[in-house]
Design a protein around this motif. Structure first.
Motif, short mmCIF file in Angstrom:
data_model
loop_
_atom_site.label_atom_id
_atom_site.label_comp_id
_atom_site.label_asym_id
_atom_site.label_seq_id
_atom_site.Cartn_x
_atom_site.Cartn_y
_atom_site.Cartn_z
N UNK A 72 -37.99 35.69 54.35
CA UNK A 72 -37.39 35.19 53.10
C UNK A 72 -37.87 33.76 52.94
N UNK A 73 -39.17 33.62 52.69
CA UNK A 73 -39.81 32.31 52.64
C UNK A 73 -40.79 32.24 51.48
N UNK A 74 -41.03 31.03 51.00
CA UNK A 74 -42.07 30.80 50.00
C UNK A 74 -43.44 30.90 50.69
N UNK A 75 -44.45 31.26 49.93
CA UNK A 75 -45.83 31.33 50.42
C UNK A 75 -45.96 32.04 51.77
N UNK A 80 -48.62 34.50 58.03
CA UNK A 80 -48.75 35.85 58.60
C UNK A 80 -49.27 35.82 60.04
N UNK A 81 -50.31 35.03 60.29
CA UNK A 81 -50.89 34.96 61.64
C UNK A 81 -49.86 34.41 62.63
N UNK A 99 -47.95 35.62 44.48
CA UNK A 99 -48.66 36.14 43.30
C UNK A 99 -49.64 37.25 43.66
N UNK A 100 -50.06 37.29 44.90
CA UNK A 100 -51.15 38.21 45.25
C UNK A 100 -50.73 39.15 46.38
N UNK A 101 -49.68 39.91 46.09
CA UNK A 101 -49.13 40.75 47.17
C UNK A 101 -50.16 41.77 47.66
#
Ligand code: DX5
Ligand code: ZN
Length: 220
Positions: A72-75, A80-81, A99-101
């Motif tokens: 539950x975080x922005x950006x 991910x890594x 924006x780019x799921x």
């Protein structure tokens, strides 16, 4: 509806005692639960703050279960890594936070993890229709994220069954996970609507007989 597998339960350590997370995590393992649900909050995307990769990394050796990390975080794409390195097995991020799921779901898969996307209560399922085939799971929020112990939002039952239909119509294996306000009282209805995985925070940690609770959910 298609033949379903056994219902899974993912207790959320958001409701654990943060002063003894390792021991509470062991209770999750001992209960026979399927996954550990790990709620990461950044104080921006939601109005609450939990923990990040260093804490998860320290918790990792205390459990044999898959870590199902709910970001539950922005950006989320920037992290991910870091969450993979910390020990995440499954990563779910919010469609509202990026924006780019499509690209980020592909990245999660590239990292060798199970991919998930999640929707706040207000977000319609049409938002994810064209990335559904990239998702190992879709997490339907049945409360507004940020806090444990909130009340299940009833109209979400229809959202679950609509998503079930969308997944089945496309012939996909994507699992439906539901998170927020779930207890034994409403679990049956949620599974009947089409859920495969139930997240339980307060209901799990406030129950004395955790094994019994897990058995009951898995038998739904
Ligand atoms: C809420 C979290 C949930 C939370 C659920 O923002 O994503 O995973 O722990 O807690 P309960 O089951 O108490 O609603
Ligand atoms: Zn969660």
């Amino acid at each position: 509806m298609k033949m379903k597998h056994k219902v899974k339960i993912a207790p959320s350590i958001l409701s654990a005692n943060f002063a003894r997370l390792g021991e509470d995590l062991k209770m999750v393992d001992d209960s026979g639960a399927d996954w550990v649900h790990v709620d990461v909050m950044d104080g921006h995307f939601v109005a609450n703050l939990t923990f990040g990769p260093p804490v998860i990394k320290k918790l990792r050796p205390h459990s044999k279960l898959p870590f199902d990390v709910h970001l539950m975080i922005e950006e989320p794409e920037k992290w991910l890594e870091a969450y993979k390195d910390a020990g995440a097995d499954r990563i779910t991020f919010h469609i509202e936070a990026c924006r780019h799921s499509h690209r980020h779901l592909a990245r999660v898969k590239e990292l060798g993890l199970a991919s998930g996307i999640t929707l706040n209560p207000q977000t319609p399922i049409c938002e994810i229709e064209y990335v559904l085939d990239q998702c190992d799971q879709v997490l339907i929020m049945s409360v507004n994220p940020g806090f444990g112990g909130q009340k299940f939002i009833e109209p979400i039952l229809k959202k679950i069954s609509d998503l079930r239909q969308m997944i089945d119509n496309k012939g996909l294996e994507t699992m439906i996970q539901v998170d927020g306000g779930i207890s034994l009282e409403n679990a049956q209805r949620i599974v009947e609507a089409g859920a495969d995985v139930l997240v339980m925070g307060s209901a799990f940690f406030s129950t004395d007989d955790k094994k019994e609770l897990v058995k009951k959910v898995q038998a739904l």
